[in-house]
Enzyme design. Sequence first.
Site, PDB file in Angstrom:
ATOM      1  N   GLN A 132       4.227   2.244  11.404  1.00  0.00           N
ATOM      2  CA  GLN A 132       4.059   2.635   9.975  1.00  0.00           C
ATOM      3  C   GLN A 132       4.411   4.389   9.955  1.00  0.00           C
ATOM      4  O   GLN A 132       5.079   4.845   9.197  1.00  0.00           O
ATOM      5  CB  GLN A 132       2.788   2.405   9.579  1.00  0.00           C
ATOM      6  N   VAL A 170       0.724  -1.219  -0.242  1.00  0.00           N
ATOM      7  CA  VAL A 170      -0.132  -0.069  -0.074  1.00  0.00           C
ATOM      8  C   VAL A 170       0.822   1.437   0.030  1.00  0.00           C
ATOM      9  O   VAL A 170       0.580   2.200  -0.522  1.00  0.00           O
ATOM     10  CB  VAL A 170      -0.875   0.048   1.138  1.00  0.00           C
ATOM     11  N   ASP A 171       1.853   1.186   0.738  1.00  0.00           N
ATOM     12  CA  ASP A 171       2.617   2.597   1.010  1.00  0.00           C
ATOM     13  C   ASP A 171       3.738   2.751   0.187  1.00  0.00           C
ATOM     14  O   ASP A 171       4.415   3.758   0.105  1.00  0.00           O
ATOM     15  CB  ASP A 171       2.851   2.940   2.418  1.00  0.00           C
ATOM     16  N   ALA A 172       4.036   1.636  -0.986  1.00  0.00           N
ATOM     17  CA  ALA A 172       5.175   2.184  -1.948  1.00  0.00           C
ATOM     18  C   ALA A 172       5.130   3.058  -2.660  1.00  0.00           C
ATOM     19  O   ALA A 172       5.835   3.758  -2.780  1.00  0.00           O
ATOM     20  CB  ALA A 172       5.583   0.501  -2.467  1.00  0.00           C
TER      21      ALA A 172
END
Lengths: 77, 134
Positions: free
Chosen positions: B83, A57-59
């Site tokens: 995160q 998701v955060d790539a």
Amino acid sequence: MEMALLYIAGALMLGLGSVGAAVGIGILGGKFLEGAARQPELIPLLRTQFFIVMGLVDAVPMIGVGLGLYVLFAVAG
Amino acid sequence: MNLKPGKHIQATRQRVGRIFLIQTLMVVIMAVIFLFYDLIAAYSVLLGGVIYLLPNSYFAWRILFSQQNGSPNRALADMYIGQIWKMAISIVCFSAVFILVRPLSPFSLFVTFILLQISGWYLQMKVNNRFLKL
């Protein structure tokens, strides 16, 4: 004027990347809680799946953030 | 399902460690290849690798090696905090490189960073058979 456009471009890259990451991570966290509430014994398994999907998701947002910071600090700065 | 959490976490730690090892080797090999052409490109490759590997290894350590017990809410809070720290470390690394390192080859840096992201997707999908069956 050109500098202002560069700052707007950098801000858009950072901002839109953050929106995408926020939506994805929010959905991911919600699904994790749903899964954990249904089967609490699977929390360790869900943690590892969360880790993997978080990487997916955060790539792209992180690439956008990197490009945005490059525009702000190296091109405009 | 007869699932042993300790065993599962242990296997995942080994897999993730192997993935980071492969990615580190990729960065070193790319840097050596670029070194034959251009010194600036070579250290930009190394910086791109560090920018990827540092936050991701911190996040992996936080998720897979920290305290595993607790409620789902606590586990989710841990993962979100991990995160957030990962993003913060990435932003600090990117900013520090762009402010402090001159001259820099942004093409080499971003190509390495993007290649590592793609290799991360591929390797995690490939080594985690359970994920593919979901």
